[in-house]
Enzyme design. Structure first.
Site, short mmCIF file in Angstrom:
data_model
loop_
_atom_site.label_atom_id
_atom_site.label_comp_id
_atom_site.label_asym_id
_atom_site.label_seq_id
_atom_site.Cartn_x
_atom_site.Cartn_y
_atom_site.Cartn_z
N ASP A 261 0.82 -1.22 0.00
CA ASP A 261 0.00 0.00 0.00
C ASP A 261 0.85 1.26 0.00
OD1 ASP A 261 -2.12 -1.76 0.16
OD2 ASP A 261 -3.23 -0.50 1.56
N CYS B 83 0.91 -7.95 5.14
CA CYS B 83 0.54 -6.56 4.90
C CYS B 83 -0.93 -6.36 4.57
CB CYS B 83 1.47 -5.95 3.85
SG CYS B 83 3.12 -5.66 4.56
N ASP B 84 -1.27 -5.12 4.34
CA ASP B 84 -2.60 -4.54 4.52
C ASP B 84 -3.80 -5.37 4.09
OD1 ASP B 84 -0.71 -2.62 5.07
OD2 ASP B 84 -1.98 -0.98 4.44
N LYS B 85 -3.97 -5.62 2.79
CA LYS B 85 -5.18 -6.30 2.33
C LYS B 85 -5.00 -7.80 2.23
CE LYS B 85 -6.55 -2.15 2.08
NZ LYS B 85 -5.27 -1.56 2.44
N CYS C 17 5.40 -2.00 8.24
CA CYS C 17 5.82 -0.68 8.73
C CYS C 17 5.58 -0.54 10.23
CB CYS C 17 5.12 0.41 7.94
SG CYS C 17 5.50 0.31 6.18
N GLU D 239 -6.79 5.09 -0.24
CA GLU D 239 -6.40 5.69 1.03
C GLU D 239 -5.86 7.10 0.80
OE1 GLU D 239 -5.12 1.67 3.50
OE2 GLU D 239 -3.56 3.02 2.79
N SER E 165 -5.16 5.53 5.48
CA SER E 165 -4.12 4.61 5.91
C SER E 165 -4.12 4.54 7.43
CB SER E 165 -2.76 5.11 5.42
OG SER E 165 -1.71 4.51 6.14
#
Length: 550
Positions: free
Chosen positions: A78, A119-121, A192, A440, A466
């Site tokens: 992302d 990570c994100d998704k 992150c 985002e 985000s």
């Protein structure tokens, strides 16, 4: 076993021939077949360490008495996709990931599945697949990144790169500083460093009971992560043998526990979308109101960047999610986990090693949890804000609307100095369908913060934020602009009221004026005319339903 349907009986002679072609020894054919969905890629920092973890998972599966088969799952970073066309693909990739895993697992009739993610998704997509398939499943998140260092201070992606752009434009940072920060803000492997979406979802996964205790906060570079990978491999075979399927763990109580932990952490607002989507796959209805109800009863105990000063490595040293669960032991429900230990027992046995990182309920940062759900004539079906990242002076704010029909136009106005104190930036046509993809808005919010406007300017959008966003930023406005939501008819100069304690978001014009504008509103032409995003735009639900495909 499920896998018997591809390896037993006369009719499966060709199937066995193909399996033997992979090199599997005949002696292993009667063991449980375990699929390992790995999202390794060398473009996402949070995923570059996965090759080593794959080997430890493999060893664990063999030790447990199973036989592993690895298959690849796509992933999007992302951070790299942020601020351009690429971000349109991030949220839609969640549905692809769930669908791909479903296809592979059902086609090959695996007995159980290990989901290697970070990570994100990718994490929510994998959890959606686990809930949908309802077979034995366990998740391993690859772990957070350590802090970077520059001029003797800890550094991180959001405040030292995204927000640095605004600081540079304002003259606070030099070009030399920017170049140095690019090289040291992110020192290596891991998701992150803050309580952004990836790490929040890792914590949610552990709180759901779908990963082993301690998994979420253990940094990617630690040898402990390899041992967790090995134990994950051992455990999936045990889950298969005991016939413990995903939905036996993903109960309504598990989701309530996960939301409570999320609120105590002050996690990313994206989790509202993802938890709803996972629950939907598990056959559980979670209205937006549930998030707000739990938030009102759950204090904010952990203050990690971007809203606080601590890092994920501090949470790890303080005891991780088990320690957070210990603080919440009177607020969580008894529920099984993939470890075989009830979540309440995990909480009871946990140790808290740093009272400053994981505060007691009496010394909470805030009496309420991280997320608040707002409603009003600007968002009849709801909107989401990370209230613990909003300064006290901005919890109630009345300002003048400045409307933009895309993120890019808003970003240009911010960097050109055209946004002033008292403005409410409206970014619309960025919703699940209108974007499409519900981008985002980290670049605009970081620019606002970097230019020192985060305590005098608010931002409202039908897009997302985000986990790195802080300040009075309200997203997930539903209905979205592209589907005729009131956010579509806001005009420059309209007065906007935000009242987070009272959960209100209003455009201060008469009801008759709203009806008149909505009657005259015409939907814009779809931005995308081909490919996956066009199909996604046509079929995606609104944000208040989790932006799932219908």
């Amino acid at each position: 076993m499920r896998s018997d349907s591809i390896k037993k009986g006369l009719e499966r002679t060709p199937h066995r021939a193909l399996l033997f072609a992979t090199g599997i020894p005949k002696s292993e054919m009667n063991k449980p077949f375990i699929g390992v969905a790995t999202s390794f890629t060398d473009i996402i920092p949070g995923h570059i360490s996965m090759k080593e973890l794959e080997r430890f998972i493999e060893k664990g599966i063999h030790t447990g008495g199973g036989y592993p088969f690895f298959f690849g799952i796509p992933g999007i970073c992302d951070g790299i996709a942020m601020g351009h066309k690429g971000m349109k693909y991030s949220l839609p990739s969640r549905e692809l990931i769930a669908d791909i895993i479903e296809c592979i697992v059902e086609a090959h009739q695996f007995d159980g599945i290990v989901l290697l993610t970070n990570c994100d998704k990718i994490t929510p997509g994998m959890l959606m697949a686990a809930a949908r398939l309802d077979i034995p499943a366990i998740v391993l998140t690859a772990g957070p990144m350590l802090a970077g260092y520059y001029k003797g201070q800890r550094r991180n992606l959001t405040s030292d790169t995204f927000e640095a752009i605004g600081k540079f434009k304002k003259g606070v940072l030099t070009e030399k500083d920017l170049e140095a920060l690019e090289l040291c803000a992110c020192p290596g492997a891991g998701s992150c460093q803050g309580m952004y979406t990836a790490n929040t979802m890792a914590c949610v996964t552990e709180a759901l009971g779908m990963s082993l205790p301690g998994t979420a906060a253990t940094p990617a570079v630690m040898s402990e992560k390899r041992r967790l990978a090995f134990e994950t491999g051992v455990k999936i075979v045990e889950l298969v043998r005991k016939k413990i399927n995903a939905r036996q763990i993903l109960t309504k109580e598990a989701f309530y526990n996960a939301i409570a932990v999320d609120m105590a952490l002050g996690g990313s607002t994206n989790t509202v979308l993802h938890i709803k989507a996972i629950a939907n796959e598990a056959g559980i209805n979670l209205p937006l109101e549930v998030f707000d109800e739990i938030s009102r009863k759950t204090p904010h105990l952990v203050n990690i960047i971007p809203s606080g000063e601590h890092y994920m490595e501090d949470l790890y040293k303080a005891g991780g999610i088990p320690a957070v669960l210990k603080r919440l032991k009177d607020k969580i429900y008894s529920n099984p986990t993939v470890s075989g230990i009830d979540i309440k027992e995990i909480a009871q046995k946990a140790e808290i090693y740093d009272e400053n990182v994981i505060r007691s309920i009496k010394k909470a940062y805030h009496k309420e949890g991280g997320v608040a759900i707002l409603k009003g004539n600007l968002a009849p079906d709801g909107a989401v804000v990370k209230q613990t990242a909003v300064s006290s002076k901005m919890l109630k704010f009345e300002g003048i609307a400045r409307c933009f029909d895309s993120e890019e136009n808003a970003m240009k106005a911010i960097l050109d100095g055209k946004i002033k104190e008292g403005d409410v930036i409206i970014i619309r046509y960025e919703g699940p369908s209108g974007g499409p993809g519900m981008r985002e808005m980290l670049s605009p919010t970081s620019a606002i913060t970097g230019m020192g406007l985060n305590e005098s300017v608010a931002l409202i959008t039908d897009g997302r934020f985000s986990g790195g966003t802080r300040g009075p930023c309200i997203g997930h406005v539903s209905p979205e602009a592209a589907r005729g939501g009131p956010i579509a008819i806001v005009k420059d100069g309209d007065k906007i009221l935000i009242d987070i304690p009272k959960r209100k978001i209003e455009i201060l014009i008469s009801e008759s004026e709203i009806k008149k504008r909505l009657k005259n509103w015409k939907p814009p032409k779809q931005k995308i005319e081909k490919g996956y995003l066009l199909r996604y735009a046509r079929n995606v639900s609104s944000a208040d339903k989790g932006a799932i495909l219908e």
